[in-house]
Design a protein around this motif. Structure first.
Motif, PDB file in Angstrom:
ATOM      1  N   CYS A 152      18.040  43.872  -7.591  1.00  0.00           N
ATOM      2  CA  CYS A 152      16.724  43.265  -7.764  1.00  0.00           C
ATOM      3  C   CYS A 152      15.756  43.852  -6.737  1.00  0.00           C
ATOM      4  CB  CYS A 152      16.819  41.749  -7.591  1.00  0.00           C
ATOM      5  SG  CYS A 152      15.222  40.902  -7.493  1.00  0.00           S
ATOM      6  N   ARG A 153      14.566  44.206  -7.180  1.00  0.00           N
ATOM      7  CA  ARG A 153      13.588  44.853  -6.328  1.00  0.00           C
ATOM      8  C   ARG A 153      13.186  43.989  -5.118  1.00  0.00           C
ATOM      9  NH1 ARG A 153      10.140  49.031  -8.345  1.00  0.00           N
ATOM     10  NH2 ARG A 153      11.543  50.687  -9.073  1.00  0.00           N
ATOM     11  N   ARG A 154      13.291  42.667  -5.243  1.00  0.00           N
ATOM     12  CA  ARG A 154      12.812  41.798  -4.160  1.00  0.00           C
ATOM     13  C   ARG A 154      13.939  41.231  -3.288  1.00  0.00           C
ATOM     14  NH1 ARG A 154       8.540  39.886  -7.974  1.00  0.00           N
ATOM     15  NH2 ARG A 154       6.679  41.033  -7.334  1.00  0.00           N
ATOM     16  N   CYS A 155      15.004  40.703  -3.900  1.00  0.00           N
ATOM     17  CA  CYS A 155      16.022  40.015  -3.101  1.00  0.00           C
ATOM     18  C   CYS A 155      17.324  40.795  -2.963  1.00  0.00           C
ATOM     19  CB  CYS A 155      16.297  38.625  -3.680  1.00  0.00           C
ATOM     20  SG  CYS A 155      17.219  38.656  -5.248  1.00  0.00           S
ATOM     21  N   GLY A 156      17.496  41.865  -3.713  1.00  0.00           N
ATOM     22  CA  GLY A 156      18.705  42.671  -3.602  1.00  0.00           C
ATOM     23  C   GLY A 156      19.892  42.140  -4.375  1.00  0.00           C
ATOM     24  N   CYS A 157      19.669  41.154  -5.258  1.00  0.00           N
ATOM     25  CA  CYS A 157      20.760  40.612  -6.075  1.00  0.00           C
ATOM     26  C   CYS A 157      21.320  41.716  -6.978  1.00  0.00           C
ATOM     27  CB  CYS A 157      20.246  39.441  -6.905  1.00  0.00           C
ATOM     28  SG  CYS A 157      21.488  38.709  -7.996  1.00  0.00           S
ATOM     29  N   TYR A 158      22.670  41.826  -7.006  1.00  0.00           N
ATOM     30  CA  TYR A 158      23.291  42.919  -7.749  1.00  0.00           C
ATOM     31  C   TYR A 158      23.666  42.534  -9.181  1.00  0.00           C
ATOM     32  CZ  TYR A 158      26.588  46.632  -8.982  1.00  0.00           C
ATOM     33  OH  TYR A 158      27.220  47.668  -9.610  1.00  0.00           O
ATOM     34  N   GLU A 159      24.095  41.315  -9.404  1.00  0.00           N
ATOM     35  CA  GLU A 159      24.572  40.909 -10.722  1.00  0.00           C
ATOM     36  C   GLU A 159      23.937  39.598 -11.187  1.00  0.00           C
ATOM     37  OE1 GLU A 159      28.851  40.848 -10.689  1.00  0.00           O
ATOM     38  OE2 GLU A 159      28.944  42.948 -11.303  1.00  0.00           O
ATOM     39  N   PRO A 160      22.640  39.598 -11.416  1.00  0.00           N
ATOM     40  CA  PRO A 160      22.019  38.388 -11.973  1.00  0.00           C
ATOM     41  C   PRO A 160      22.465  38.186 -13.419  1.00  0.00           C
ATOM     42  CG  PRO A 160      20.454  40.189 -11.974  1.00  0.00           C
ATOM     43  CD  PRO A 160      21.670  40.690 -11.252  1.00  0.00           C
ATOM     44  N   PHE A 172      14.180  46.325 -11.856  1.00  0.00           N
ATOM     45  CA  PHE A 172      14.387  44.993 -12.415  1.00  0.00           C
ATOM     46  C   PHE A 172      14.294  43.907 -11.356  1.00  0.00           C
ATOM     47  CE2 PHE A 172      18.823  45.668 -11.128  1.00  0.00           C
ATOM     48  CZ  PHE A 172      19.218  44.398 -10.732  1.00  0.00           C
ATOM     49  N   TYR A 173      14.069  42.691 -11.826  1.00  0.00           N
ATOM     50  CA  TYR A 173      13.972  41.510 -10.974  1.00  0.00           C
ATOM     51  C   TYR A 173      14.871  40.423 -11.545  1.00  0.00           C
ATOM     52  CZ  TYR A 173       9.765  43.904  -9.377  1.00  0.00           C
ATOM     53  OH  TYR A 173       8.896  44.840  -8.877  1.00  0.00           O
ATOM     54  N   CYS A 174      15.441  39.622 -10.668  1.00  0.00           N
ATOM     55  CA  CYS A 174      16.218  38.476 -11.127  1.00  0.00           C
ATOM     56  C   CYS A 174      15.268  37.356 -11.534  1.00  0.00           C
ATOM     57  CB  CYS A 174      17.182  38.014 -10.040  1.00  0.00           C
ATOM     58  SG  CYS A 174      16.361  37.348  -8.574  1.00  0.00           S
ATOM     59  N   SER A 175      15.817  36.280 -12.060  1.00  0.00           N
ATOM     60  CA  SER A 175      14.990  35.179 -12.545  1.00  0.00           C
ATOM     61  C   SER A 175      14.131  34.583 -11.444  1.00  0.00           C
ATOM     62  CB  SER A 175      15.870  34.077 -13.149  1.00  0.00           C
ATOM     63  OG  SER A 175      16.640  34.573 -14.214  1.00  0.00           O
ATOM     64  N   GLU A 176      14.661  34.487 -10.225  1.00  0.00           N
ATOM     65  CA  GLU A 176      13.930  33.882  -9.118  1.00  0.00           C
ATOM     66  C   GLU A 176      12.798  34.763  -8.603  1.00  0.00           C
ATOM     67  OE1 GLU A 176      17.199  34.025  -9.366  1.00  0.00           O
ATOM     68  OE2 GLU A 176      17.642  31.906  -9.722  1.00  0.00           O
ATOM     69  N   CYS A 177      12.920  36.067  -8.803  1.00  0.00           N
ATOM     70  CA  CYS A 177      11.951  36.997  -8.205  1.00  0.00           C
ATOM     71  C   CYS A 177      10.928  37.546  -9.198  1.00  0.00           C
ATOM     72  CB  CYS A 177      12.682  38.165  -7.555  1.00  0.00           C
ATOM     73  SG  CYS A 177      13.717  37.683  -6.161  1.00  0.00           S
ATOM     74  N   ARG A 178      11.107  37.257 -10.443  1.00  0.00           N
ATOM     75  CA  ARG A 178      10.151  37.748 -11.427  1.00  0.00           C
ATOM     76  C   ARG A 178       8.784  37.135 -11.173  1.00  0.00           C
ATOM     77  NH1 ARG A 178      10.064  36.102 -17.832  1.00  0.00           N
ATOM     78  NH2 ARG A 178       8.124  37.149 -18.361  1.00  0.00           N
ATOM     79  N   ASP A 179       7.755  37.932 -11.235  1.00  0.00           N
ATOM     80  CA  ASP A 179       6.385  37.460 -11.013  1.00  0.00           C
ATOM     81  C   ASP A 179       5.917  36.702 -12.248  1.00  0.00           C
ATOM     82  OD1 ASP A 179       3.753  37.015 -10.490  1.00  0.00           O
ATOM     83  OD2 ASP A 179       3.259  39.094  -9.988  1.00  0.00           O
ATOM     84  N   PRO A 180       5.714  35.384 -12.135  1.00  0.00           N
ATOM     85  CA  PRO A 180       5.307  34.606 -13.313  1.00  0.00           C
ATOM     86  C   PRO A 180       3.915  34.962 -13.812  1.00  0.00           C
ATOM     87  CG  PRO A 180       5.172  33.275 -11.329  1.00  0.00           C
ATOM     88  CD  PRO A 180       5.840  34.551 -10.937  1.00  0.00           C
ATOM     89  N   GLY A 181       3.148  35.679 -12.999  1.00  0.00           N
ATOM     90  CA  GLY A 181       1.800  36.055 -13.425  1.00  0.00           C
ATOM     91  C   GLY A 181       1.764  37.254 -14.348  1.00  0.00           C
ATOM     92  N   GLU A 182       2.879  37.970 -14.441  1.00  0.00           N
ATOM     93  CA  GLU A 182       2.937  39.149 -15.309  1.00  0.00           C
ATOM     94  C   GLU A 182       3.086  38.729 -16.768  1.00  0.00           C
ATOM     95  OE1 GLU A 182       2.571  42.256 -14.737  1.00  0.00           O
ATOM     96  OE2 GLU A 182       2.845  42.556 -12.592  1.00  0.00           O
ATOM     97  N   HIS A 183       2.517  39.516 -17.661  1.00  0.00           N
ATOM     98  CA  HIS A 183       2.661  39.243 -19.094  1.00  0.00           C
ATOM     99  C   HIS A 183       4.099  39.491 -19.525  1.00  0.00           C
ATOM    100  CE1 HIS A 183      -1.611  38.727 -19.602  1.00  0.00           C
ATOM    101  NE2 HIS A 183      -1.849  39.910 -19.066  1.00  0.00           N
ATOM    102  N   ASP A 184       4.556  38.728 -20.509  1.00  0.00           N
ATOM    103  CA  ASP A 184       5.929  38.868 -20.983  1.00  0.00           C
ATOM    104  C   ASP A 184       6.234  40.266 -21.498  1.00  0.00           C
ATOM    105  OD1 ASP A 184       6.528  36.292 -20.302  1.00  0.00           O
ATOM    106  OD2 ASP A 184       6.195  35.468 -22.307  1.00  0.00           O
ATOM    107  N   ASP A 185       5.235  40.930 -22.116  1.00  0.00           N
ATOM    108  CA  ASP A 185       5.515  42.240 -22.710  1.00  0.00           C
ATOM    109  C   ASP A 185       5.625  43.353 -21.668  1.00  0.00           C
ATOM    110  OD1 ASP A 185       2.901  42.474 -21.940  1.00  0.00           O
ATOM    111  OD2 ASP A 185       2.098  42.942 -23.930  1.00  0.00           O
ATOM    112  N   SER A 186       5.396  43.033 -20.396  1.00  0.00           N
ATOM    113  CA  SER A 186       5.579  44.036 -19.355  1.00  0.00           C
ATOM    114  C   SER A 186       7.012  44.036 -18.828  1.00  0.00           C
ATOM    115  CB  SER A 186       4.611  43.801 -18.197  1.00  0.00           C
ATOM    116  OG  SER A 186       4.892  42.573 -17.554  1.00  0.00           O
ATOM    117  N   TYR A 187       7.826  43.073 -19.286  1.00  0.00           N
ATOM    118  CA  TYR A 187       9.222  42.978 -18.888  1.00  0.00           C
ATOM    119  C   TYR A 187      10.128  43.130 -20.103  1.00  0.00           C
ATOM    120  CZ  TYR A 187       7.925  41.009 -14.315  1.00  0.00           C
ATOM    121  OH  TYR A 187       7.419  40.814 -13.062  1.00  0.00           O
ATOM    122  N   PHE A 188      11.343  43.614 -19.854  1.00  0.00           N
ATOM    123  CA  PHE A 188      12.371  43.664 -20.890  1.00  0.00           C
ATOM    124  C   PHE A 188      13.562  42.871 -20.372  1.00  0.00           C
ATOM    125  CE2 PHE A 188      15.198  45.032 -24.086  1.00  0.00           C
ATOM    126  CZ  PHE A 188      14.431  45.575 -25.109  1.00  0.00           C
TER     127      PHE A 188
END
Length: 253
Positions: A152-160, A172-188
């Motif tokens: 994960c780009r922010r917390c270093g989690c290896y296997e979310p 990629f970002y884990c659930s806790e580190c994903r930016d909620p302000g980003e649009h859904d279509d910017s993530y997969f």
């Protein structure tokens, strides 16, 4: 005279009996060759210079132009022609290669990837869906666009359990580190089995590259992700891909 091993990515007619071909080589990237008399019924070079023929080419060079002197076939991939789906997928692969390897010189790994993928595609020993994903993601890695899939780009989690891959920044970002302000279509969204498959594809040695399995549902997600990632970073679409997808949808129906 130059001797190179390469595979034909494209052929186009020139005059009544001649043609030009583009070949992917190990050390010189993609080259355009003029082939005299290739379209004659009894032309000696016809089979060895057709689409997807892997051959040993003896080439005459005059400044920046290349002309075929002689050619010896290594493997023609005749088996691809027994399946419209397989030949269509191979054509999509060739289109990507023509677009992405024009300036590439050290292309040995790319050539190996294409040849190995065609061997599996010809034999039918791997599903087309997985072969497409393997080719797309490993090619992007080999040409300098490897996705950042380690932690994960922010917390270093290896296997979310669930990861959110950002097409904007390639990580990629884990659930806790994903930016909620980003649009859904910017993530997969990727489950852990798919994330593990992506890691395998971009990091594994060639000897183990094709040795993994996924459930049908995970393979669907992987296919969608690899395609979207590839087209996003190449910045274009391919008509051969559209044709393959239309053909596949009709086959499913």
């Amino acid at each position: 005279m130059i001797t190179l091993e390469g595979i034909v990515l494209r052929e186009r007619a020139f005059g009544e009996q001649d043609k030009f071909i583009d070949i992917l080589t190990k050390d010189r990237g993609t080259l355009e060759l003029a082939v005299k008399g290739a379209r004659k019924i009894n032309g000696k070079s016809s089979a060895s210079t057709q689409l997807f023929a892997y051959s040993r080419f003896c080439i005459d060079q005059k400044k920046d132009r290349f002309q075929l002197n002689s050619v010896e076939p290594i493997h023609i991939f005749y088996g691809l022609r027994s399946s419209l789906s397989a030949i269509s997928l191979a054509s999509y692969f060739a289109d990507i290669l023509k677009y992405s390897t024009a300036e590439l010189t050290d292309s040995g790994n790319v050539l190996r990837l294409f040849l190995n993928t065609l061997f599996y595609l010809e034999s039918g020993n791997r599903s087309e869906k997985l072969l497409k994903s393997i080719f797309e993601l490993r090619l992007m890695t080999e040409i300098g666009f490897m996705p950042d899939i380690l932690v994960c780009r922010r917390c270093g989690c290896y296997e979310p359990k669930i990861s959110y891959f950002s097409l904007k920044n390639g990580g990629f970002y884990c659930s806790e580190c994903r930016d909620p302000g980003e649009h859904d279509d910017s993530y997969f969204t990727l489950g852990l089995p798919v994330l593990a498959a992506v890691r395998h594809i971009v990091l594994a040695d060639f000897d183990r590259l094709y040795n993994f399995r996924l459930s049908e549902s995970s393979a669907e997600v992987l296919s969608a992700f690899s395609e979207r990632y590839t087209l996003s970073y190449l910045g274009r679409n391919f008509n051969t891909l559209d044709f393959y997808k239309n053909l596949s949808s009709k086959t499913v129906k």
